[in-house]
Design a protein around this motif. Sequence first.
Motif, mmCIF file in Angstrom:
data_model
loop_
_atom_site.group_PDB
_atom_site.id
_atom_site.type_symbol
_atom_site.label_atom_id
_atom_site.label_comp_id
_atom_site.label_asym_id
_atom_site.label_seq_id
_atom_site.Cartn_x
_atom_site.Cartn_y
_atom_site.Cartn_z
ATOM 1 N N LEU A 23 15.228 -37.430 8.113
ATOM 2 C CA LEU A 23 16.407 -36.929 7.417
ATOM 3 C C LEU A 23 16.887 -37.910 6.357
ATOM 4 O O LEU A 23 17.307 -37.509 5.274
ATOM 5 C CB LEU A 23 17.535 -36.627 8.403
ATOM 6 C CG LEU A 23 17.298 -35.438 9.325
ATOM 7 C CD1 LEU A 23 18.415 -35.333 10.353
ATOM 8 C CD2 LEU A 23 17.191 -34.152 8.543
ATOM 9 N N ARG A 24 16.800 -39.177 6.666
ATOM 10 C CA ARG A 24 17.307 -40.164 5.723
ATOM 11 C C ARG A 24 16.343 -40.407 4.556
ATOM 12 O O ARG A 24 16.751 -40.438 3.399
ATOM 13 C CB ARG A 24 17.580 -41.473 6.442
ATOM 14 C CG ARG A 24 18.244 -42.463 5.555
ATOM 15 C CD ARG A 24 18.768 -43.634 6.310
ATOM 16 N NE ARG A 24 19.450 -44.493 5.364
ATOM 17 C CZ ARG A 24 20.300 -45.414 5.692
ATOM 18 N NH1 ARG A 24 20.581 -45.607 6.945
ATOM 19 N NH2 ARG A 24 20.858 -46.157 4.788
ATOM 20 N N THR A 42 28.919 -28.780 9.406
ATOM 21 C CA THR A 42 28.091 -27.693 8.883
ATOM 22 C C THR A 42 26.890 -28.236 8.116
ATOM 23 O O THR A 42 25.769 -27.754 8.277
ATOM 24 C CB THR A 42 28.932 -26.773 7.982
ATOM 25 O OG1 THR A 42 30.040 -26.283 8.727
ATOM 26 C CG2 THR A 42 28.115 -25.619 7.454
ATOM 27 N N GLN A 43 27.116 -29.253 7.293
ATOM 28 C CA GLN A 43 26.024 -29.842 6.526
ATOM 29 C C GLN A 43 25.003 -30.490 7.468
ATOM 30 O O GLN A 43 23.792 -30.359 7.267
ATOM 31 C CB GLN A 43 26.561 -30.881 5.544
ATOM 32 C CG GLN A 43 25.507 -31.429 4.616
ATOM 33 C CD GLN A 43 26.084 -32.406 3.605
ATOM 34 O OE1 GLN A 43 27.247 -32.787 3.670
ATOM 35 N NE2 GLN A 43 25.262 -32.833 2.678
ATOM 36 N N CYS A 48 19.630 -30.285 10.238
ATOM 37 C CA CYS A 48 18.893 -30.216 11.504
ATOM 38 C C CYS A 48 18.072 -28.935 11.592
ATOM 39 O O CYS A 48 16.941 -28.951 12.074
ATOM 40 C CB CYS A 48 19.863 -30.302 12.677
ATOM 41 S SG CYS A 48 20.606 -31.926 12.850
ATOM 42 N N ARG A 49 18.634 -27.835 11.131
ATOM 43 C CA ARG A 49 17.884 -26.573 11.144
ATOM 44 C C ARG A 49 16.671 -26.642 10.242
ATOM 45 O O ARG A 49 15.582 -26.166 10.598
ATOM 46 C CB ARG A 49 18.791 -25.421 10.741
ATOM 47 C CG ARG A 49 19.745 -25.036 11.839
ATOM 48 C CD ARG A 49 20.513 -23.775 11.504
ATOM 49 N NE ARG A 49 21.345 -23.427 12.633
ATOM 50 C CZ ARG A 49 22.680 -23.476 12.636
ATOM 51 N NH1 ARG A 49 23.325 -23.856 11.552
ATOM 52 N NH2 ARG A 49 23.358 -23.154 13.706
ATOM 53 N N VAL A 50 16.839 -27.222 9.059
ATOM 54 C CA VAL A 50 15.706 -27.381 8.143
ATOM 55 C C VAL A 50 14.624 -28.230 8.794
ATOM 56 O O VAL A 50 13.431 -27.894 8.726
ATOM 57 C CB VAL A 50 16.171 -27.999 6.803
ATOM 58 C CG1 VAL A 50 14.990 -28.446 5.967
ATOM 59 C CG2 VAL A 50 17.026 -27.010 6.039
ATOM 60 N N ASN A 52 14.010 -28.605 12.001
ATOM 61 C CA ASN A 52 13.367 -27.843 13.075
ATOM 62 C C ASN A 52 12.472 -26.734 12.532
ATOM 63 O O ASN A 52 11.394 -26.478 13.082
ATOM 64 C CB ASN A 52 14.432 -27.269 14.012
ATOM 65 C CG ASN A 52 15.072 -28.335 14.857
ATOM 66 O OD1 ASN A 52 14.458 -29.342 15.164
ATOM 67 N ND2 ASN A 52 16.327 -28.125 15.217
ATOM 68 N N ILE A 53 12.884 -26.083 11.463
ATOM 69 C CA ILE A 53 12.047 -25.041 10.853
ATOM 70 C C ILE A 53 10.759 -25.654 10.328
ATOM 71 O O ILE A 53 9.678 -25.070 10.474
ATOM 72 C CB ILE A 53 12.825 -24.305 9.744
ATOM 73 C CG1 ILE A 53 13.911 -23.433 10.374
ATOM 74 C CG2 ILE A 53 11.891 -23.475 8.877
ATOM 75 C CD1 ILE A 53 14.896 -22.855 9.385
ATOM 76 N N GLU A 54 10.847 -26.829 9.717
ATOM 77 C CA GLU A 54 9.633 -27.499 9.240
ATOM 78 C C GLU A 54 8.703 -27.853 10.393
ATOM 79 O O GLU A 54 7.488 -27.737 10.274
ATOM 80 C CB GLU A 54 9.995 -28.761 8.458
ATOM 81 C CG GLU A 54 10.559 -28.474 7.085
ATOM 82 C CD GLU A 54 10.933 -29.731 6.332
ATOM 83 O OE1 GLU A 54 11.011 -30.812 6.957
ATOM 84 O OE2 GLU A 54 11.143 -29.620 5.124
ATOM 85 N N LYS A 55 9.270 -28.285 11.519
ATOM 86 C CA LYS A 55 8.436 -28.594 12.685
ATOM 87 C C LYS A 55 7.732 -27.355 13.190
ATOM 88 O O LYS A 55 6.542 -27.401 13.530
ATOM 89 C CB LYS A 55 9.300 -29.197 13.795
ATOM 90 C CG LYS A 55 9.673 -30.633 13.562
ATOM 91 C CD LYS A 55 10.611 -31.183 14.617
ATOM 92 C CE LYS A 55 9.992 -31.178 15.978
ATOM 93 N NZ LYS A 55 10.840 -31.835 16.988
ATOM 94 N N ILE A 56 8.426 -26.238 13.231
ATOM 95 C CA ILE A 56 7.818 -24.981 13.682
ATOM 96 C C ILE A 56 6.715 -24.567 12.704
ATOM 97 O O ILE A 56 5.625 -24.153 13.122
ATOM 98 C CB ILE A 56 8.893 -23.885 13.807
ATOM 99 C CG1 ILE A 56 9.816 -24.208 14.977
ATOM 100 C CG2 ILE A 56 8.241 -22.523 14.000
ATOM 101 C CD1 ILE A 56 11.045 -23.328 15.044
ATOM 102 N N ALA A 57 6.987 -24.650 11.414
ATOM 103 C CA ALA A 57 5.999 -24.248 10.409
ATOM 104 C C ALA A 57 4.745 -25.118 10.469
ATOM 105 O O ALA A 57 3.630 -24.610 10.362
ATOM 106 C CB ALA A 57 6.627 -24.315 9.017
ATOM 107 N N LYS A 58 4.921 -26.412 10.676
ATOM 108 C CA LYS A 58 3.771 -27.316 10.717
ATOM 109 C C LYS A 58 2.968 -27.184 11.999
ATOM 110 O O LYS A 58 1.789 -27.517 12.040
ATOM 111 C CB LYS A 58 4.229 -28.759 10.539
ATOM 112 C CG LYS A 58 4.693 -29.067 9.142
ATOM 113 C CD LYS A 58 5.151 -30.487 8.999
ATOM 114 C CE LYS A 58 5.679 -30.744 7.603
ATOM 115 N NZ LYS A 58 6.209 -32.098 7.450
ATOM 116 N N SER A 59 3.602 -26.685 13.054
ATOM 117 C CA SER A 59 2.878 -26.559 14.322
ATOM 118 C C SER A 59 1.971 -25.326 14.347
ATOM 119 O O SER A 59 1.152 -25.192 15.234
ATOM 120 C CB SER A 59 3.876 -26.462 15.484
ATOM 121 O OG SER A 59 4.536 -25.215 15.470
ATOM 122 N N GLY A 60 2.131 -24.450 13.378
ATOM 123 C CA GLY A 60 1.287 -23.253 13.329
ATOM 124 C C GLY A 60 1.824 -22.103 14.134
ATOM 125 O O GLY A 60 1.137 -21.119 14.355
#
Length: 63
Positions: A23-24, A42-43, A48-50, A52-60
């Motif tokens: 993140l940093r 909120t920010q 954090c959502r971004v 987690n979404i990247e982790k899901i996308a990279k895991s296939g």
Amino acid sequence: DTPDGRAQYAQRFAAVEPVFANLRANKRLDRFTLRGRLKVDTQWKLYCRVHNIEKIAKSGYAA
């Protein structure tokens, strides 16, 4: 430097530290751009959502 301290540090490094480093460094979240607790919360949740979404996308999972 104790064996217990090394074990705790290794556990912390494996679970939490890479998330904050990502993140940093990669997302450039050095400081919050909004003011107020609700807006900062909120920010933070958006980043954090971004992450987690990247982790899901990279895991296939989505493929």
